[in-house]
Design a protein around this motif. Structure first.
Motif, PDB file in Angstrom:
ATOM      1  N   GLU A   1      43.662  22.060  49.975  1.00 14.39           N
ATOM      2  CA  GLU A   1      44.889  21.759  49.243  1.00 14.39           C
ATOM      3  C   GLU A   1      46.082  21.651  50.183  1.00 14.39           C
ATOM      4  O   GLU A   1      46.937  20.773  50.019  1.00 14.39           O
ATOM      5  CB  GLU A   1      45.124  22.823  48.181  1.00 14.39           C
ATOM      6  N   ALA A   2      46.150  22.537  51.178  1.00 18.67           N
ATOM      7  CA  ALA A   2      47.241  22.478  52.149  1.00 18.67           C
ATOM      8  C   ALA A   2      47.223  21.159  52.910  1.00 18.67           C
ATOM      9  O   ALA A   2      48.261  20.515  53.102  1.00 18.67           O
ATOM     10  CB  ALA A   2      47.138  23.651  53.117  1.00 18.67           C
ATOM     11  N   GLN A   3      46.035  20.745  53.337  1.00 17.60           N
ATOM     12  CA  GLN A   3      45.916  19.483  54.063  1.00 17.60           C
ATOM     13  C   GLN A   3      46.319  18.301  53.194  1.00 17.60           C
ATOM     14  O   GLN A   3      46.930  17.340  53.673  1.00 17.60           O
ATOM     15  CB  GLN A   3      44.483  19.320  54.586  1.00 17.60           C
ATOM     16  N   ALA A   4      45.966  18.366  51.910  1.00 22.57           N
ATOM     17  CA  ALA A   4      46.351  17.289  51.001  1.00 22.57           C
ATOM     18  C   ALA A   4      47.864  17.173  50.886  1.00 22.57           C
ATOM     19  O   ALA A   4      48.400  16.084  50.634  1.00 22.57           O
ATOM     20  CB  ALA A   4      45.735  17.511  49.628  1.00 22.57           C
ATOM     21  N   ALA A   5      48.566  18.301  51.080  1.00 21.60           N
ATOM     22  CA  ALA A   5      50.028  18.283  51.065  1.00 21.60           C
ATOM     23  C   ALA A   5      50.600  17.840  52.403  1.00 21.60           C
ATOM     24  O   ALA A   5      51.823  17.772  52.568  1.00 21.60           O
ATOM     25  CB  ALA A   5      50.560  19.670  50.700  1.00 21.60           C
ATOM     26  N   GLY A   6      49.713  17.556  53.365  1.00 24.82           N
ATOM     27  CA  GLY A   6      50.163  17.102  54.672  1.00 24.82           C
ATOM     28  C   GLY A   6      50.572  18.222  55.596  1.00 24.82           C
ATOM     29  O   GLY A   6      51.370  18.011  56.524  1.00 24.82           O
ATOM     30  N   THR A   7      50.016  19.412  55.388  1.00 30.26           N
ATOM     31  CA  THR A   7      50.377  20.581  56.187  1.00 30.26           C
ATOM     32  C   THR A   7      49.210  21.011  57.054  1.00 30.26           C
ATOM     33  O   THR A   7      48.098  21.189  56.550  1.00 30.26           O
ATOM     34  CB  THR A   7      50.804  21.745  55.272  1.00 30.26           C
ATOM     35  N   PRO A   8      49.423  21.214  58.353  1.00 25.86           N
ATOM     36  CA  PRO A   8      48.338  21.676  59.232  1.00 25.86           C
ATOM     37  C   PRO A   8      47.860  23.062  58.838  1.00 25.86           C
ATOM     38  O   PRO A   8      48.599  23.855  58.251  1.00 25.86           O
ATOM     39  CB  PRO A   8      48.989  21.704  60.620  1.00 25.86           C
ATOM     40  N   VAL A   9      46.616  23.347  59.190  1.00 27.44           N
ATOM     41  CA  VAL A   9      45.984  24.619  58.831  1.00 27.44           C
ATOM     42  C   VAL A   9      45.477  25.310  60.090  1.00 27.44           C
ATOM     43  O   VAL A   9      44.908  24.660  60.976  1.00 27.44           O
ATOM     44  CB  VAL A   9      44.802  24.382  57.859  1.00 27.44           C
ATOM     45  N   VAL A  10      45.693  26.611  60.167  1.00 31.13           N
ATOM     46  CA  VAL A  10      44.998  27.445  61.144  1.00 31.13           C
ATOM     47  C   VAL A  10      44.008  28.275  60.343  1.00 31.13           C
ATOM     48  O   VAL A  10      44.401  29.019  59.435  1.00 31.13           O
ATOM     49  CB  VAL A  10      45.954  28.359  61.922  1.00 31.13           C
ATOM     50  N   ALA A  11      42.732  28.122  60.628  1.00 29.10           N
ATOM     51  CA  ALA A  11      41.700  28.757  59.800  1.00 29.10           C
ATOM     52  C   ALA A  11      40.634  29.400  60.667  1.00 29.10           C
ATOM     53  O   ALA A  11      40.404  28.994  61.818  1.00 29.10           O
ATOM     54  CB  ALA A  11      41.053  27.721  58.873  1.00 29.10           C
ATOM     55  N   ALA A  12      39.989  30.405  60.096  1.00 23.30           N
ATOM     56  CA  ALA A  12      38.841  31.021  60.744  1.00 23.30           C
ATOM     57  C   ALA A  12      37.663  30.051  60.701  1.00 23.30           C
ATOM     58  O   ALA A  12      37.447  29.370  59.693  1.00 23.30           O
ATOM     59  CB  ALA A  12      38.484  32.332  60.048  1.00 23.30           C
ATOM     60  N   ALA A  13      36.920  29.997  61.783  1.00 21.78           N
ATOM     61  CA  ALA A  13      35.765  29.088  61.859  1.00 21.78           C
ATOM     62  C   ALA A  13      34.563  29.733  61.190  1.00 21.78           C
ATOM     63  O   ALA A  13      33.568  30.078  61.827  1.00 21.78           O
ATOM     64  CB  ALA A  13      35.462  28.745  63.314  1.00 21.78           C
ATOM     65  N   VAL A  14      34.671  29.892  59.859  1.00 23.70           N
ATOM     66  CA  VAL A  14      33.608  30.538  59.087  1.00 23.70           C
ATOM     67  C   VAL A  14      33.285  29.688  57.863  1.00 23.70           C
ATOM     68  O   VAL A  14      34.155  29.001  57.314  1.00 23.70           O
ATOM     69  CB  VAL A  14      34.005  31.963  58.636  1.00 23.70           C
ATOM     70  N   GLY A  15      32.028  29.735  57.441  1.00 22.21           N
ATOM     71  CA  GLY A  15      31.622  29.102  56.192  1.00 22.21           C
ATOM     72  C   GLY A  15      32.105  27.679  56.045  1.00 22.21           C
ATOM     73  O   GLY A  15      32.069  26.870  56.977  1.00 22.21           O
ATOM     74  N   GLY A  16      32.590  27.377  54.846  1.00 18.70           N
ATOM     75  CA  GLY A  16      32.999  26.021  54.525  1.00 18.70           C
ATOM     76  C   GLY A  16      34.257  25.559  55.228  1.00 18.70           C
ATOM     77  O   GLY A  16      34.550  24.365  55.249  1.00 18.70           O
ATOM     78  N   LEU A  17      35.015  26.490  55.821  1.00 19.25           N
ATOM     79  CA  LEU A  17      36.232  26.089  56.521  1.00 19.25           C
ATOM     80  C   LEU A  17      35.925  25.176  57.696  1.00 19.25           C
ATOM     81  O   LEU A  17      36.749  24.344  58.077  1.00 19.25           O
ATOM     82  CB  LEU A  17      36.995  27.329  57.000  1.00 19.25           C
ATOM     83  N   THR A  18      34.740  25.303  58.268  1.00 18.90           N
ATOM     84  CA  THR A  18      34.361  24.412  59.370  1.00 18.90           C
ATOM     85  C   THR A  18      34.082  22.999  58.883  1.00 18.90           C
ATOM     86  O   THR A  18      34.052  22.062  59.683  1.00 18.90           O
ATOM     87  CB  THR A  18      33.129  24.960  60.109  1.00 18.90           C
ATOM     88  N   THR A  19      33.870  22.845  57.579  1.00 16.35           N
ATOM     89  CA  THR A  19      33.713  21.519  56.987  1.00 16.35           C
ATOM     90  C   THR A  19      35.064  20.948  56.570  1.00 16.35           C
ATOM     91  O   THR A  19      35.349  19.769  56.776  1.00 16.35           O
ATOM     92  CB  THR A  19      32.791  21.588  55.757  1.00 16.35           C
ATOM     93  N   VAL A  20      35.902  21.786  55.995  1.00 14.74           N
ATOM     94  CA  VAL A  20      37.180  21.324  55.452  1.00 14.74           C
ATOM     95  C   VAL A  20      38.166  20.970  56.556  1.00 14.74           C
ATOM     96  O   VAL A  20      38.855  19.942  56.484  1.00 14.74           O
ATOM     97  CB  VAL A  20      37.777  22.414  54.532  1.00 14.74           C
ATOM     98  N   VAL A  21      38.251  21.810  57.572  1.00 12.49           N
ATOM     99  CA  VAL A  21      39.246  21.634  58.635  1.00 12.49           C
ATOM    100  C   VAL A  21      38.599  20.966  59.845  1.00 12.49           C
ATOM    101  O   VAL A  21      37.600  21.457  60.373  1.00 12.49           O
ATOM    102  CB  VAL A  21      39.856  22.988  59.047  1.00 12.49           C
ATOM    103  N   ALA A  22      39.171  19.874  60.280  1.00  7.24           N
ATOM    104  CA  ALA A  22      38.708  19.191  61.493  1.00  7.24           C
ATOM    105  C   ALA A  22      39.486  19.761  62.676  1.00  7.24           C
ATOM    106  O   ALA A  22      40.689  19.517  62.813  1.00  7.24           O
ATOM    107  CB  ALA A  22      38.923  17.689  61.374  1.00  7.24           C
TER     108      ALA A  22
END
Length: 432
Positions: free
Chosen positions: A343-364
């Motif tokens: 949802e954050a990315q859809a708003a055009g906002t960068p994300v800092v995320a843990a490289a766990v689970g589905g986050l590795t799919t959502v965040v490039a």
């Protein structure tokens, strides 16, 4: 052929196509506010998928446990969507861990509801989370219709990545999940990683596992003028805004963000006068035991003047916060998908995320945000600081975030889910 188009329209030509779906969500209602208690991404998933199915002309009945006497037993969640609030156990004070004791009552009421409808009313059962899968397996056998199950989270995966102070999932849940995996005609995994976990950890038949990414409402979560969003929220237009959104519990690791912010302002004191850290959400899970823990931590870290605690918000309001943020932090120890990041990315906002689970799919990584394979606050402080202090990097990641988000839509989720339904129906016919 089944199609979900731009206006959620679906062309159905099969004579025996799915017409009515019993959607089972025992422990949390899709109409509850996400971000507190047990309400979260699964609520959004069930409601958004149901909306797209209903727009396709498919009737959806959502069975969920009633948690208030003030809620009508049957209510509408939109055209074609009926929410059936089942009375099973006390309305209040029943923790999720106590719900297995109410499954018999819940299942009985689901079966009783169906018995009062025309014969063969439901064509499909789609259950969400293992508690619902237990009920769904019984309905499947009783009604003679396929069971499609979506795990959302899995005990074995969570227990491999526990946060400090969090409680392991009990053996009873693991056994229950194994039973649901065996009973389901088809299993929907949110990512390739989750599909592998179902096969490797739960011995699921690979031919019965299908990957269907959850989506984002791209009409709600969309790029906006950042200054206008900040003015609307009463935030300084020149602020560095680091946003956290989600349930406040150890699994989501909001404490990691607070510790990182404390280190960040120590190392880059020039940021302090412009830094704002909104924490949007409410206590959940083991976080309910110490609802003031985060506020106390902010005080001890001497960043209480930077942190703003915001109550859980409906999607339309959360979307404005996402657009106002400089960066959204998702430091979870585990995420089956990572809807907050999408949802954050859809708003055009960068994300800092843990490289766990589905986050590795959502965040490039390096394209729409930064992925960290650590929960060390110093590493998080460094990553957040990079984005805040480098305008070119932030702009490049913001562009990548918008592009990445376009790969996840609820229309695509619904179309692929309909395909899984048809596979499940074919599998059941083969058994018969």
């Amino acid at each position: 052929m089944l199609r979900v188009g731009e206006e959620y329209a679906v062309e159905v030509t099969e004579a025996d196509a799915v017409r009515r779906v019993a959607m089972i969500s025992v422990h949390t209602s899709p109409i509850d506010q996400p971000g507190t208690g047990d309400a979260g991404g699964m609520n959004v998933y069930v409601l958004e998928l149901s909306r797209r199915l209903a727009a396709a002309g498919i009737e959806v009945d959502i069975f969920t446990r009633a948690t208030s006497s003030r809620v009508d037993p049957v209510l509408s969640a939109g055209e074609g969507i009926t929410v059936r609030n089942i009375h099973a156990g006390p309305f209040e004070g029943l923790a999720k861990g106590e719900l297995p004791g109410q499954l018999c009552t819940f299942a009985r009421e689901v079966l009783r509801t169906e018995a009062g409808l025309p014969l063969g009313h439901y064509d499909m059962v789609h259950s969400h989370y293992w508690l619902s899968g237990q009920v769904g397996a019984l309905a499947r056998d009783r009604w003679g219709v396929p069971l499609v199950h979506t795990m959302h989270t899995m005990a074995k995966v969570k227990n491999e990545a526990l946060a400090a102070g969090d409680t392991p999932e009990p053996a009873a849940r693991i056994i229950g999940e194994e039973q649901v995996v065996e009973a389901a005609d088809m299993l929907i995994a949110s990512t390739d990683l989750e599909a592998k976990q179902l096969v490797n950890l739960y011995d699921a038949d690979p031919s019965r596992v299908e990957v269907v990414h959850p989506g984002v409402d791209l009409n709600v979560f969309r790029p906006r003028d950042t200054h206008a969003a900040r003015e609307h929220l009463g935030l300084p237009v020149d602020a560095h805004i680091v946003l956290f959104a989600g349930r406040l519990q150890p699994l989501k690791a909001p404490d990691v963000l607070l510790r990182a912010v404390a280190l960040l302002v120590d190392h880059a004191p020039q940021l302090r006068s412009r830094l704002v850290v909104p924490i949007v959400g409410g206590p959940s899970g083991t976080g309910l035991e110490h609802p003031e823990a985060l506020a106390d931590l902010a005080d001890r870290l001497r960043i209480d003047d930077l942190v703003r605690f915001v109550a859980p918000l409906p999607p339309a309001e959360l979307a404005v916060w996402d657009a106002a943020a400089s960066v959204v932090a998702v430091p979870s120890y585990n995420e089956s998908f990572g809807l907050v990041a999408a949802e954050a990315q859809a708003a055009g906002t960068p994300v800092v995320a843990a490289a766990v689970g589905g986050l590795t799919t959502v965040v490039a990584d390096g394209v729409s945000g930064l992925l960290l394979d650590t929960h060390e606050p110093a590493d998080w402080a460094h990553a957040i600081g990079r984005i805040l202090l480098d305008d070119d990097l932030r702009a490049r990641l913001a562009h990548g975030a918008r592009t990445r988000a376009g790969e996840f839509s609820w229309e695509d989720t619904a179309e692929r889910t309909l395909g899984v339904y048809e596979r499940a129906r074919a599998a059941l016919r083969e058994l018969v």
